[in-house]
Design a protein around this motif. Structure first.
Motif, PDB file in Angstrom:
ATOM      1  N   ILE A   6       0.676  32.685 -40.725  1.00  0.00           N
ATOM      2  CA  ILE A   6      -0.186  33.073 -40.574  1.00  0.00           C
ATOM      3  C   ILE A   6      -0.682  32.788 -38.753  1.00  0.00           C
ATOM      4  O   ILE A   6      -1.254  31.799 -38.581  1.00  0.00           O
ATOM      5  CB  ILE A   6      -1.149  32.246 -40.925  1.00  0.00           C
ATOM      6  N   TYR A  12      -4.444  35.330 -42.210  1.00  0.00           N
ATOM      7  CA  TYR A  12      -5.254  33.988 -42.997  1.00  0.00           C
ATOM      8  C   TYR A  12      -6.062  34.434 -44.424  1.00  0.00           C
ATOM      9  O   TYR A  12      -5.409  33.631 -45.718  1.00  0.00           O
ATOM     10  CB  TYR A  12      -6.120  33.230 -43.020  1.00  0.00           C
ATOM     11  N   VAL A  42      -0.954  27.660 -45.231  1.00  0.00           N
ATOM     12  CA  VAL A  42      -2.572  27.683 -45.475  1.00  0.00           C
ATOM     13  C   VAL A  42      -3.527  26.219 -45.013  1.00  0.00           C
ATOM     14  O   VAL A  42      -3.817  26.575 -43.702  1.00  0.00           O
ATOM     15  CB  VAL A  42      -4.015  28.507 -45.953  1.00  0.00           C
ATOM     16  N   TYR A  45      -2.244  26.034 -40.804  1.00  0.00           N
ATOM     17  CA  TYR A  45      -3.637  27.091 -40.380  1.00  0.00           C
ATOM     18  C   TYR A  45      -5.655  26.694 -39.888  1.00  0.00           C
ATOM     19  O   TYR A  45      -5.863  26.678 -38.712  1.00  0.00           O
ATOM     20  CB  TYR A  45      -3.423  28.248 -40.777  1.00  0.00           C
ATOM     21  N   GLU A  46      -5.647  25.882 -41.071  1.00  0.00           N
ATOM     22  CA  GLU A  46      -6.939  24.984 -40.622  1.00  0.00           C
ATOM     23  C   GLU A  46      -6.861  24.386 -40.633  1.00  0.00           C
ATOM     24  O   GLU A  46      -7.939  24.332 -40.134  1.00  0.00           O
ATOM     25  CB  GLU A  46      -7.402  25.280 -42.675  1.00  0.00           C
TER      26      GLU A  46
END
Length: 61
Positions: A6, A12, A42, A45-46
């Motif tokens: 991502i 995303y 995810v 990425y977050e």
């Protein structure tokens, strides 16, 4: 299983949509394993792009 890193907000959003479709997947199935991998991607990425600036526990008290 077609999973990629991502790197953008579009990636995303696509991953979140895929996770939503896989939410009821049984553990140990190919769909369940894909869900596990996507959730891990995810979360990474977050944590990089949307960090939670939580206060120090002592300061919060």
């Amino acid at each position: 299983m077609d999973i990629k890193p991502i790197r953008t907000d579009a990636d995303y959003c696509a991953a979140l949509k895929e996770i939503e479709m896989l939410m009821m997947a049984e553990p140990g199935t190919p769909e369940g394993e894909k869900l596990d991998v996507l959730v891990t991607l995810v979360e990474a990425y977050e944590s990089k792009h949307y960090p939670l600036n939580l206060p120090d526990p002592v300061e919060a008290i």
